[in-house]
Enzyme design. Structure first.
Site, PDB file in Angstrom:
ATOM      1  N   PHE A   1       0.853  -1.194   0.000  1.00 44.96           N
ATOM      2  CA  PHE A   1       0.000   0.000   0.000  1.00 44.96           C
ATOM      3  C   PHE A   1       0.886   1.241   0.000  1.00 44.96           C
ATOM      4  O   PHE A   1       1.749   1.391   0.862  1.00 44.96           O
ATOM      5  CB  PHE A   1      -0.934   0.043   1.223  1.00 44.96           C
TER       6      PHE A   1
ATOM      7  N   ASP B   1       9.308   2.726   1.318  1.00 40.27           N
ATOM      8  CA  ASP B   1       8.172   3.484   1.818  1.00 40.27           C
ATOM      9  C   ASP B   1       8.117   3.256   3.324  1.00 40.27           C
ATOM     10  O   ASP B   1       7.654   2.220   3.800  1.00 40.27           O
ATOM     11  CB  ASP B   1       6.889   2.991   1.135  1.00 40.27           C
TER      12      ASP B   1
ATOM     13  N   LYS C   1       2.999  10.151   8.151  1.00 38.91           N
ATOM     14  CA  LYS C   1       2.351   9.677   9.386  1.00 38.91           C
ATOM     15  C   LYS C   1       2.977  10.206  10.681  1.00 38.91           C
ATOM     16  O   LYS C   1       2.722  11.336  11.083  1.00 38.91           O
ATOM     17  CB  LYS C   1       2.303   8.159   9.372  1.00 38.91           C
TER      18      LYS C   1
END
Ligand SMILES: Cc1ncc(COP(=O)(O)O)c(C=O)c1O
Length: 394
Positions: A134, A219, A248
């Site tokens: 993702f 990532d 995040k």
């Protein structure tokens, strides 16, 4: 009443739980009815310092009173300072600031293509990513995401992506051809269900990249900023990527994303890439406050220790409750696969008992509490889970 309004004024993009959160402190949040919850979602691995941490609040307040935003047409000292902190605490190199994980990944994709274009004249443009990965919802990041369910209805996607099964070294060798410019991975797939890349695989990716002059993009949007018990996930594997993306936890709740690239891979020139908000003083002040806390002596060791403590607790529950199949993860990024088609009943019951968790990949309970969670709070969460699992008839 507000929840009725939401149906009228907000697009229907989220399956939301039926509570309105109004306040947070540390690992706890409160809803509009005054009910308290232990928050093991933490904004999906975002509230790294918990809710309203005094150092983060102070940094944001102070910066808001000084300079909230200025254009990247000018220098701002908070941006330079945060870039220095990220660079010196990772693998050196240079930083570009964005506003989210997807945006950081978009930039990383562009950077890899630009690097290959300068060196190979546009022949190399393909990026290999993992199945079940993702990387976000914008077109580049969405195409990089190796899950069809996210692609459906949005085609045509971006050209030039190939997907390989995680941890299959052979498949990776087969996928590399002379049109590939980069391999992009999460060291632990978060949304995909807390699946870890094996050390052999991560090392093999590095080797394949070195042999073929491909860029290794990690990532670290979910795994970065202490989540796994190290500042960055790659540190567990003894390899260093060429490009890393962050978001995040970096702002502790304030939106910010970043691309970090080794100096010789940071080939963007003025005009190649930009962001109006990216790296503004307020976002960077938040990032500095977070990194100051997370890099304090003993903080990351604490995350590692609390993560082990939590996983041991879950293993004890596994012995008692047959529905618990497997416990995975590192540090405070923990997944618990249950032997059900869908874990949403567990999530809802936990909420009713005052514990916020969510599920990914239908049957994996994901726990990403604030990094400042205490062992007492972990005990409390385990007790609620034990009660929920005892009550549900499977
Ligand atoms: C690994 C990873 N990359 C990228 C993203 C997208 O981040 P954002 O929602 O900030 O765009 C996420 C979000 O869950 C993620 O887990």
């Amino acid at each position: 009443m507000m929840i009725t309004y939401e149906k009228k004024y907000l697009m229907d993009t989220y399956n939301r739980y039926p509570i309105m959160l109004v306040k947070g402190e540390g690992t706890r949040v409160w809803d509009s009815e005054g009910n308290a919850y232990l928050d093991f979602v933490a904004g999906i691995a975002v509230n790294s310092l918990g809710h309203c941490h005094p150092a983060l609040v102070e940094a944001i307040k102070k910066q808001a009173e000084t300079l909230i935003h200025c254009s990247n047409l000018y220098w701002n000292e908070k941006q330079i300072e945060l870039a220095r902190m990220i660079s010196e605490n990772s693998f050196g190199g240079k930083v570009f600031f964005a506003n989210s994980g997807a945006e950081a990944n978009e930039g990383a994709i562009k950077l890899a293509r630009k690097y290959a274009s300068l060196k190979y004249g546009g022949k190399r443009y393909k990026i290999i990513t993992a199945k079940n990965s993702f990387h976000g919802r914008t077109f580049g990041a969405l195409t990089a995401t190796g899950q069809e369910k996210y692609h459906k209805g949005f085609g045509p996607l971006l050209a030039g992506f190939k997907y390989v099964p995680l941890n299959d070294i052979e498949a990776l060798y087969e996928a590399v051809d002379d049109e590939v410019c980069a391999i992009m991975l999460e060291v632990i797939q978060g949304e995909g269900g807390i699946h870890e890349a094996t050390p052999e695989y991560v090392k093999a990716v590095r080797k394949i990249c070195d042999e073929n002059d491909l860029l290794f993009i990690l990532d670290e949007v979910q795994t970065g900023i202490g989540r796994t018990g190290k500042l960055f996930g790659y540190e567990h594997y003894g390899v260093v990527p060429d490009i890393m993306t962050l978001a995040k936890g970096l702002g502790g709740g304030f939106p910010i994303g970043a691309i970090v690239a080794k100096e010789d891979k940071a080939v963007f020139k003025p005009g190649d890439h930009a962001s109006t908000f990216g790296g503004n003083p307020l976002a960077c002040a938040a990032g500095i406050a977070v990194l100051n806390e997370v890099t304090k002596d003993g903080f990351l060791e604490g995350v590692d220790k609390k993560g082990k403590y939590f996983r041991e607790g879950l293993e004890t529950l596994q012995k008692k409750h047959k529905v618990v199949k497997e416990i995975r993860g590192k540090g405070l990024m923990v997944g618990c696969e249950v032997d059900l088609e869908d874990a949403s009943e567990i999530v809802l019951k936990a909420l009713e008992k005052g514990l916020l968790i969510n599920s990914v990949s239908h049957n994996v309970l994901r726990f990403v509490p604030p990094l400042i969670v205490t062992e007492e709070e972990i005990d409390e969460a385990l007790q609620i889970l034990d009660d929920v699992l005892s009550e549900i008839r499977f």
